[in-house]
Write a protein that holds these residues in place. Structure first.
Motif, PDB file in Angstrom:
ATOM      1  N   ARG A  20     -67.961  26.055 -77.453  1.00  0.00           N
ATOM      2  CA  ARG A  20     -68.768  26.324 -78.648  1.00  0.00           C
ATOM      3  C   ARG A  20     -69.706  27.506 -78.408  1.00  0.00           C
ATOM      4  O   ARG A  20     -70.175  27.719 -77.308  1.00  0.00           O
ATOM      5  CB  ARG A  20     -69.615  25.100 -79.009  1.00  0.00           C
ATOM      6  CG  ARG A  20     -68.792  23.903 -79.405  1.00  0.00           C
ATOM      7  CD  ARG A  20     -69.671  22.701 -79.599  1.00  0.00           C
ATOM      8  NE  ARG A  20     -70.189  22.314 -78.274  1.00  0.00           N
ATOM      9  CZ  ARG A  20     -71.131  21.414 -78.074  1.00  0.00           C
ATOM     10  NH1 ARG A  20     -71.697  20.810 -79.091  1.00  0.00           N
ATOM     11  NH2 ARG A  20     -71.525  21.111 -76.860  1.00  0.00           N
ATOM     12  N   ASP A  21     -69.974  28.252 -79.461  1.00  0.00           N
ATOM     13  CA  ASP A  21     -70.947  29.346 -79.428  1.00  0.00           C
ATOM     14  C   ASP A  21     -72.236  28.825 -80.048  1.00  0.00           C
ATOM     15  O   ASP A  21     -72.441  28.895 -81.258  1.00  0.00           O
ATOM     16  CB  ASP A  21     -70.428  30.558 -80.208  1.00  0.00           C
ATOM     17  CG  ASP A  21     -71.423  31.695 -80.292  1.00  0.00           C
ATOM     18  OD1 ASP A  21     -72.470  31.646 -79.611  1.00  0.00           O
ATOM     19  OD2 ASP A  21     -71.165  32.649 -81.046  1.00  0.00           O
ATOM     20  N   MET A  22     -73.118  28.251 -79.222  1.00  0.00           N
ATOM     21  CA  MET A  22     -74.336  27.627 -79.730  1.00  0.00           C
ATOM     22  C   MET A  22     -75.266  28.635 -80.401  1.00  0.00           C
ATOM     23  O   MET A  22     -75.870  28.345 -81.419  1.00  0.00           O
ATOM     24  CB  MET A  22     -75.075  26.890 -78.615  1.00  0.00           C
ATOM     25  CG  MET A  22     -74.273  25.727 -78.033  1.00  0.00           C
ATOM     26  SD  MET A  22     -73.682  24.543 -79.274  1.00  0.00           S
ATOM     27  CE  MET A  22     -75.216  23.822 -79.789  1.00  0.00           C
ATOM     28  N   LEU A  23     -75.378  29.833 -79.845  1.00  0.00           N
ATOM     29  CA  LEU A  23     -76.257  30.838 -80.451  1.00  0.00           C
ATOM     30  C   LEU A  23     -75.731  31.276 -81.806  1.00  0.00           C
ATOM     31  O   LEU A  23     -76.495  31.537 -82.728  1.00  0.00           O
ATOM     32  CB  LEU A  23     -76.428  32.037 -79.530  1.00  0.00           C
ATOM     33  CG  LEU A  23     -77.114  31.753 -78.188  1.00  0.00           C
ATOM     34  CD1 LEU A  23     -77.212  33.024 -77.362  1.00  0.00           C
ATOM     35  CD2 LEU A  23     -78.487  31.145 -78.392  1.00  0.00           C
ATOM     36  N   GLY A  24     -74.417  31.338 -81.948  1.00  0.00           N
ATOM     37  CA  GLY A  24     -73.812  31.714 -83.214  1.00  0.00           C
ATOM     38  C   GLY A  24     -74.019  30.662 -84.292  1.00  0.00           C
ATOM     39  O   GLY A  24     -74.007  30.967 -85.478  1.00  0.00           O
ATOM     40  N   GLN A  25     -74.228  29.411 -83.893  1.00  0.00           N
ATOM     41  CA  GLN A  25     -74.436  28.325 -84.848  1.00  0.00           C
ATOM     42  C   GLN A  25     -75.890  28.203 -85.304  1.00  0.00           C
ATOM     43  O   GLN A  25     -76.186  27.507 -86.268  1.00  0.00           O
ATOM     44  CB  GLN A  25     -73.996  26.996 -84.236  1.00  0.00           C
ATOM     45  CG  GLN A  25     -72.516  26.913 -83.974  1.00  0.00           C
ATOM     46  CD  GLN A  25     -72.128  25.593 -83.331  1.00  0.00           C
ATOM     47  OE1 GLN A  25     -72.843  24.607 -83.411  1.00  0.00           O
ATOM     48  NE2 GLN A  25     -70.974  25.584 -82.682  1.00  0.00           N
ATOM     49  N   ALA A  26     -76.807  28.858 -84.590  1.00  0.00           N
ATOM     50  CA  ALA A  26     -78.235  28.755 -84.931  1.00  0.00           C
ATOM     51  C   ALA A  26     -78.499  29.361 -86.305  1.00  0.00           C
ATOM     52  O   ALA A  26     -77.952  30.399 -86.660  1.00  0.00           O
ATOM     53  CB  ALA A  26     -79.071  29.471 -83.874  1.00  0.00           C
TER      54      ALA A  26
END
Length: 107
Positions: A20-26
């Motif tokens: 998962r791209d956590m920063l992209g989901q912020a």
């Protein structure tokens, strides 16, 4: 670690991203709790300065807020009541490459 001879520590639980791209989901404007499980914490016996932002010695919770598509800020919250103590603008910069030297002379 120490700063000016005084102890400074950060407790961070590295999340298992599983692709998962956590920063992209912020979401813009929403605080993001960094790390896994417990909140990331900062304990400092020294007064700290981040650019022009002062953080007095104490115990804190760290979060980050996505201010815009390309801009973030670090939020320093009081560990006691989670009130905001400081907002530190973050700047993206490439990480320098580190050269690792193994010392095999001591066993």
């Amino acid at each position: 670690m120490t700063v000016a001879g005084k102890a400074v520590s950060i407790e961070y639980g590295r999340p298992s991203l599983k692709g998962r791209d956590m920063l992209g989901q912020a979401q813009v404007g929403q605080a993001w709790r960094m790390g896994a499980d417990a909140a990331t914490s900062l304990k400092t016996d020294a007064d700290l300065t981040f650019g022009t932002v002062a953080v007095p010695k104490g115990e804190y919770i760290l979060t980050a807020t996505k201010v815009s598509a390309e801009t973030w800020q670090l939020n320093v919250l009081s560990k006691a009541d989670r009130s905001k103590v400081a907002e530190v603008p973050l700047t993206a910069a490439p990480c320098p490459k580190r050269r690792v030297v193994l010392d095999r002379t001591h066993g």
